[in-house]
Design a protein around this motif. Structure first.
Motif, PDB file in Angstrom:
ATOM      1  N   TYR A  20      43.616  40.088  27.334  1.00 20.33           N
ATOM      2  CA  TYR A  20      42.823  38.710  27.110  1.00 20.33           C
ATOM      3  C   TYR A  20      42.340  38.616  25.628  1.00 20.33           C
ATOM      4  CZ  TYR A  20      42.698  39.535  32.357  1.00 20.33           C
ATOM      5  OH  TYR A  20      42.928  39.863  33.482  1.00 20.33           O
ATOM      6  N   TRP A  21      43.116  39.184  24.796  1.00 19.65           N
ATOM      7  CA  TRP A  21      42.838  38.748  23.320  1.00 19.65           C
ATOM      8  C   TRP A  21      44.187  38.544  22.566  1.00 19.65           C
ATOM      9  CZ3 TRP A  21      38.112  37.679  21.661  1.00 19.65           C
ATOM     10  CH2 TRP A  21      37.176  38.292  22.444  1.00 19.65           C
TER      11      TRP A  21
ATOM     12  N   GLN B 194      32.284  30.409  18.095  1.00 17.33           N
ATOM     13  CA  GLN B 194      33.349  29.938  18.646  1.00 17.33           C
ATOM     14  C   GLN B 194      34.500  29.272  17.655  1.00 17.33           C
ATOM     15  OE1 GLN B 194      33.068  28.202  22.395  1.00 17.33           O
ATOM     16  NE2 GLN B 194      32.446  30.681  23.301  1.00 17.33           N
TER      17      GLN B 194
ATOM     18  N   PRO C 236      40.469  19.872  24.578  1.00 19.09           N
ATOM     19  CA  PRO C 236      39.501  20.682  23.589  1.00 19.09           C
ATOM     20  C   PRO C 236      39.677  22.140  24.530  1.00 19.09           C
ATOM     21  CG  PRO C 236      38.931  18.700  23.842  1.00 19.09           C
ATOM     22  CD  PRO C 236      39.929  18.620  24.924  1.00 19.09           C
TER      23      PRO C 236
ATOM     24  N   LYS D  76      36.864  28.931  22.422  1.00 19.26           N
ATOM     25  CA  LYS D  76      37.014  30.205  22.602  1.00 19.26           C
ATOM     26  C   LYS D  76      36.300  31.367  21.588  1.00 19.26           C
ATOM     27  CE  LYS D  76      40.516  30.004  25.607  1.00 19.26           C
ATOM     28  NZ  LYS D  76      40.248  30.746  26.957  1.00 19.26           N
ATOM     29  N   SER D  77      35.801  32.589  22.247  1.00 15.93           N
ATOM     30  CA  SER D  77      35.302  33.275  21.391  1.00 15.93           C
ATOM     31  C   SER D  77      36.342  34.051  20.639  1.00 15.93           C
ATOM     32  CB  SER D  77      34.433  34.285  22.312  1.00 15.93           C
ATOM     33  OG  SER D  77      33.140  33.878  22.951  1.00 15.93           O
TER      34      SER D  77
ATOM     35  N   SER E 186      39.877  34.999  22.154  1.00 14.18           N
ATOM     36  CA  SER E 186      39.647  35.103  23.678  1.00 14.18           C
ATOM     37  C   SER E 186      40.929  34.505  24.288  1.00 14.18           C
ATOM     38  CB  SER E 186      38.393  34.643  24.297  1.00 14.18           C
ATOM     39  OG  SER E 186      38.150  34.623  25.565  1.00 14.18           O
TER      40      SER E 186
ATOM     41  N   TYR F 214      41.740  34.596  27.877  1.00 16.77           N
ATOM     42  CA  TYR F 214      41.307  34.564  29.334  1.00 16.77           C
ATOM     43  C   TYR F 214      41.295  33.230  29.777  1.00 16.77           C
ATOM     44  CZ  TYR F 214      40.104  35.057  34.092  1.00 16.77           C
ATOM     45  OH  TYR F 214      39.875  35.111  35.373  1.00 16.77           O
ATOM     46  N   PRO F 215      42.310  32.809  30.844  1.00 17.66           N
ATOM     47  CA  PRO F 215      43.345  33.585  31.441  1.00 17.66           C
ATOM     48  C   PRO F 215      44.750  33.966  30.720  1.00 17.66           C
ATOM     49  CG  PRO F 215      43.260  31.623  32.372  1.00 17.66           C
ATOM     50  CD  PRO F 215      42.248  31.378  31.419  1.00 17.66           C
TER      51      PRO F 215
ATOM     52  N   MET G  75      38.351  29.407  30.078  1.00 17.21           N
ATOM     53  CA  MET G  75      37.525  29.152  31.344  1.00 17.21           C
ATOM     54  C   MET G  75      35.949  28.868  31.048  1.00 17.21           C
ATOM     55  SD  MET G  75      38.315  28.872  34.441  1.00 17.21           S
ATOM     56  CE  MET G  75      39.658  30.084  34.997  1.00 17.21           C
TER      57      MET G  75
ATOM     58  N   LEU H 155      37.667  21.096  29.875  1.00 14.44           N
ATOM     59  CA  LEU H 155      36.305  20.818  29.105  1.00 14.44           C
ATOM     60  C   LEU H 155      35.460  19.895  29.787  1.00 14.44           C
ATOM     61  CD1 LEU H 155      34.339  21.690  26.772  1.00 14.44           C
ATOM     62  CD2 LEU H 155      35.417  19.812  25.375  1.00 14.44           C
TER      63      LEU H 155
ATOM     64  N   ILE I  65      31.407  31.048  28.461  1.00 15.50           N
ATOM     65  CA  ILE I  65      32.989  31.242  28.424  1.00 15.50           C
ATOM     66  C   ILE I  65      33.335  32.514  29.219  1.00 15.50           C
ATOM     67  CG2 ILE I  65      32.802  32.530  26.324  1.00 15.50           C
ATOM     68  CD1 ILE I  65      35.555  31.546  25.639  1.00 15.50           C
ATOM     69  N   ARG I  66      34.033  32.664  29.996  1.00  9.90           N
ATOM     70  CA  ARG I  66      34.671  33.533  30.610  1.00  9.90           C
ATOM     71  C   ARG I  66      35.790  34.599  29.683  1.00  9.90           C
ATOM     72  NH1 ARG I  66      34.177  36.462  34.850  1.00  9.90           N
ATOM     73  NH2 ARG I  66      32.736  34.877  35.950  1.00  9.90           N
ATOM     74  N   LEU I  67      35.457  35.938  29.699  1.00 11.24           N
ATOM     75  CA  LEU I  67      36.296  36.448  28.524  1.00 11.24           C
ATOM     76  C   LEU I  67      37.030  37.314  29.650  1.00 11.24           C
ATOM     77  CD1 LEU I  67      33.511  37.847  26.168  1.00 11.24           C
ATOM     78  CD2 LEU I  67      35.041  36.010  25.982  1.00 11.24           C
TER      79      LEU I  67
END
Lengths: 403, 71
Positions: free
Chosen positions: A128-129, A146, A154, A157-158, A311, A313-314, B1, B27, B54-56
């Motif tokens: 997931y990275w 982010q 858009p 993401k972290s 990040s 995911y998914p 997500m 979004l 945000i889901r990680l």
């Protein structure tokens, strides 16, 4: 006809009573009474005496605005605060827990995302990275929280592991640098053999130093790293980067690009300006039947890169490449407060009725010019205490021109 | 997500519980759901904040923004 003069050099002082206009000015030192467009702007805020009685409840410690920059110049914006808390337990029994301090900015009604750079997929270092890179140094364009990908669809993401590397090595430019055989090298005034390493032996009684050379295509203005080994403690050699196969045409950049090898691995880094081809020359130190041993000769272009893990995911958000933008707002709706940075700080009364601690918190907002509403909030998770109190908080708001 | 939800104050044990209301890939779907959630629950005085995140991973999400519920 327009007056054109290039590469004029002035030795001594140039006095100008009027003004100088230029697209770019480079200088080792500039001394000035004032910069009209401030390189740096510094503002402050201050708060004190906020009591947080409830457990795990967010309290606003202070609200303030980060002022738009002078002349609307896009600058790197940051918020740094030192928050002094008092844990008032009201008992000498042990009370331990955490304080959460967070820097927030309010999503404005209109926000134009700032481009960071074109990011290229590299790898997936963990589930997931996704690791990506950008050519050049772009670290000062990332806010603390982010990034944004694809303005049409858009995705916010972290990220983590943001870093700059000046010397990512591109592909090998020297062929047969490990001397598996004698191909790709041109010997002169001597004989190249490959008993184990490369071996160059001069001609007995010869008037010239033996050498081997290889032409390599390069890009003008780029930085290069030259690696070469001297595997034998004696029988050393000189390595030369030259414009031709003649060592006399050696290139100079902050000194001649010619070095005597020392035993072991040797590394040199330099810029190749105004050339698209160079010769790597290995030259014996003396004339006659002098012998040199060498190995692992390598020349690689060094590419400056910015690396970051996004990040994923998914799935990976970037298939091959895509432009990254600042994701400061995280996509939240206007008026919402975005957590740019959050710090968790452990705290204990250590057997005292009252205990004080200072928590530093720092948030980088990225590079932009506009006004921004900000606040710092906190909550505590220390059970069975009277309260946690903000004693005082000094906030520094910084704007600085960054690359 | 995208993850949207709220912080609910439980009056029995006086704990605040984070509750996820929904998760969205697009979004604008997330933004619409966030605004609708605020409209639906704005009168619930036990909801202290609405959050956006945000889901990680399947097991982890990160809250990235808050909207206080001004009841």
């Amino acid at each position: 006809m327009a007056f054109i003069k290039k590469l004029a050099h002035i030795t001594g002082d140039l006095i100008v009573d009027g003004s100088i206009e230029a697209d770019q000015i480079k200088a080792n030192t500039i001394t000035a009474n004032k910069f009209s467009g401030a390189v740096e702007e510094e503002y402050r805020a201050y708060a004190e005496s906020i009591t947080m009685t409830s457990y795990n409840t967010l309290y606003t410690l202070h609200e303030f605005d980060h002022p738009a920059t002078e002349w609307e110049i896009a600058k790197g914006r940051s918020i740094d605060a030192n928050v002094n808390y008092q844990l008032y337990a009201g008992t000498t029994s042990n009370r331990t827990g955490n304080i959460f301090t967070q820097v927030e900015v309010q999503v404005p009604n209109f926000w134009n995302p700032n481009a960071i750079a074109l990011a290229h997929h590299d790898s997936n270092p963990a589930q997931y990275w996704q690791r990506v890179y950008m050519v050049g140094n772009h670290v000062n364009k990332f806010p603390s929280n982010q990034v944004l990908i694809d303005l049409q669809n858009p995705v916010y993401k972290s990220f983590k592991n943001l870093r700059y590397q000046y010397d990512f090595e591109l592909s090998e430019l020297v062929t047969n640098g490990n001397f598996n055989n004698t191909s790709d090298w041109v010997a002169q005034d001597g004989t190249l053999t490959v008993p184990y390493y490369g071996k160059l032996e001069g001609v007995s009684g010869g008037a010239n130093k033996a050498q081997i050379s290889q032409a390599v295509s390069v890009t003008a203005g780029k930085v290069y790293r030259l690696n070469y080994d001297a595997p034998v403690g004696s029988d050393l050699y000189k390595i030369i980067v030259s414009a031709t196969a003649d060592p006399a045409d050696k290139i100079s950049y902050q000194g001649d690009l010619a070095w005597n090898a020392v035993t072991g691995n040797n590394v040199q880094e330099f810029v190749l300006e105004d050339v698209t081809q160079v010769y790597i020359i290995v030259q014996n130190l003396d004339v006659g039947n002098d012998i040199a041993f060498f190995d692992n000769i390598s020349l690689k272009e060094l590419e400056p890169r910015t690396w970051v893990d996004i990040s994923a995911y998914p799935t990976n958000p970037i298939s091959t490449n895509s432009v990254l933008y600042s994701g400061l707002t995280t996509g939240a709706t206007a008026g919402t407060y975005v957590v740019v940075e959050s710090i968790t700080h452990g705290i204990s009364n250590n057997g005292s009725y009252s205990f004080n601690t200072t928590v530093p918190v720092s948030a980088y907002l990225g590079r932009f010019h506009r006004d921004m509403k900000c606040r710092i909030r906190a909550k505590h998770q220390v059970g069975a205490v009277q309260y946690v109190r903000l004693q005082q908080m000094e906030v520094n708001l910084h704007s600085r021109i960054v690359g | 997500m995208i993850v949207v939800g709220y912080n609910l104050f439980n009056t029995e044990d006086e704990q605040i519980i984070a509750t996820i209301q929904g998760e969205y890939e697009i979004l604008t779907d997330g933004q619409n759901a966030f605004l609708q959630m605020i409209e639906d629950f704005k009168d619930n005085e036990n909801i202290k904040q609405f959050f956006w995140g945000i889901r990680l991973s399947p097991d982890e999400y990160r809250v990235t923004a808050y909207q206080d519920n001004e009841v």
